[in-house]
Design a protein around this motif. Structure first.
Motif, PDB file in Angstrom:
ATOM      1  N   TYR A 274      -6.981   1.131  -1.919  1.00 55.50           N
ATOM      2  CA  TYR A 274      -6.269  -0.074  -2.220  1.00 55.50           C
ATOM      3  C   TYR A 274      -6.077  -0.867  -1.211  1.00 55.50           C
ATOM      4  N   PHE A 275      -5.839  -0.514   0.078  1.00 58.67           N
ATOM      5  CA  PHE A 275      -5.653  -0.978   1.439  1.00 58.67           C
ATOM      6  C   PHE A 275      -7.302  -1.538   1.931  1.00 58.67           C
TER       7      PHE A 275
ATOM      8  N   PRO B   5      -5.498   6.707  -3.218  1.00 57.34           N
ATOM      9  CA  PRO B   5      -5.276   5.355  -3.844  1.00 57.34           C
ATOM     10  C   PRO B   5      -4.715   4.481  -2.689  1.00 57.34           C
ATOM     11  N   LYS B   6      -3.848   4.909  -1.949  1.00 58.39           N
ATOM     12  CA  LYS B   6      -3.090   3.998  -0.954  1.00 58.39           C
ATOM     13  C   LYS B   6      -4.540   3.431  -0.040  1.00 58.39           C
TER      14      LYS B   6
ATOM     15  N   ILE C  20       1.684   2.478  -3.608  1.00 56.33           N
ATOM     16  CA  ILE C  20       0.777   2.810  -4.208  1.00 56.33           C
ATOM     17  C   ILE C  20       0.560   4.133  -4.477  1.00 56.33           C
TER      18      ILE C  20
ATOM     19  N   ILE D 254      -9.709  -2.482   0.232  1.00 55.62           N
ATOM     20  CA  ILE D 254     -10.085  -3.515  -0.708  1.00 55.62           C
ATOM     21  C   ILE D 254      -9.549  -4.899  -0.707  1.00 55.62           C
ATOM     22  N   VAL D 255      -8.192  -4.827  -0.278  1.00 62.98           N
ATOM     23  CA  VAL D 255      -7.536  -5.912  -0.031  1.00 62.98           C
ATOM     24  C   VAL D 255      -7.975  -6.388   1.348  1.00 62.98           C
TER      25      VAL D 255
ATOM     26  N   TYR E  87      -4.414  10.986  -9.967  1.00 62.83           N
ATOM     27  CA  TYR E  87      -5.620  10.632  -9.066  1.00 62.83           C
ATOM     28  C   TYR E  87      -5.963  11.976  -7.915  1.00 62.83           C
TER      29      TYR E  87
ATOM     30  N   ALA F 126       0.880  -1.198  -0.004  1.00 58.41           N
ATOM     31  CA  ALA F 126       0.062  -0.257  -0.019  1.00 58.41           C
ATOM     32  C   ALA F 126       0.935   1.420   0.011  1.00 58.41           C
TER      33      ALA F 126
END
Length: 221
Positions: free
Chosen positions: A66-67, A62-63, A50, A69-70, A55, A47
């Motif tokens: 992303y985190f 974004p970080k 990223i 979602i994971v 963006y 993360a």
């Protein structure tokens, strides 16, 4: 349902759970879920790397997205893992209690604060609202419940160190003013704090491992 009927139903369930086919299916589900959680954890450690220049708030949003979602993916796998084997239920210890109390105080102060909506969602510049804290808490519970062997934690440490090295190299070769100092993290102070953890991890490997591991940890340090 009478007492005798319940006893028959419980007996059928016990026989089903003890059958070889059911045992193999549960074992396969456990292996698949463990695999998803393990590799999902490695992905989550990426993360900080990223960074999407175009963006909205490229260093933060974004970080965090992303985190989240994971963590959502591995949380689903964790629920299925518990169903397949109850030994992965969360362990109650001092650390778990302390983190849970901290989260509870955070929730309480958010409810009693000026703006509950802002406390829950935060703002794009920070992304540190309750929603993020919930994801961090779930991530903590999953890691401490699933990974109970030293080798798994060593792998996690190694992945974290490698990500830290990549971030340092990116800062070194970057020609963009925004990433020259803080790399993909975007802030020199935050990057320093992040690297402190990985420096500590490298020191742990250096003093607890031998051979090529010492060379590796000294090199990345």
């Amino acid at each position: 349902m009478g007492k005798r009927s319940r006893e028959k139903q419980n007996l059928r369930l016990q026989n089903k759970e003890q059958s070889p086919v059911f045992t193999r299916q549960r074992s396969l589900l456990e292996k698949i879920c463990f695999f998803i959680i393990e590799w999902g954890t490695y992905l989550a450690l990426f993360a900080p790397f990223i960074f999407i220049p175009d963006y909205f708030f490229p260093f933060v949003v974004p970080k965090t997205v992303y985190f989240r979602i994971v963590v959502d993916v591995i949380f689903i796998a964790y629920i299925l893992l518990i169903i397949s084997n109850r030994k992965y239920l969360p362990r109650i210890n001092i650390l778990t209690i302390a983190v849970t109390v901290f989260l509870g105080i955070t929730v309480l102060t958010s409810i009693l604060g000026v703006n509950l909506v802002r406390s829950f969602w935060s703002v794009f510049e920070r992304m540190t609202g309750l929603l993020t804290f919930f994801h961090l808490y779930i991530f903590f519970i999953i890691l401490t419940s699933v990974f109970r062997e030293r080798k798994h934690w060593e792998r996690i440490i190694v992945v974290s160190i490698l990500v830290g090295v990549l971030i340092c190299f990116f800062a070194w070769i970057s020609k963009e003013p925004a990433t020259r100092g803080g790399s993909t993290i975007g802030n020199t102070s935050f990057m320093a704090g992040y690297l402190l953890f990985n420096i500590f991890f490298a020191i742990i490997l250096f003093f607890t491992k031998s051979g090529s591991w010492k060379i590796f940890s000294a090199s990345v340090l």
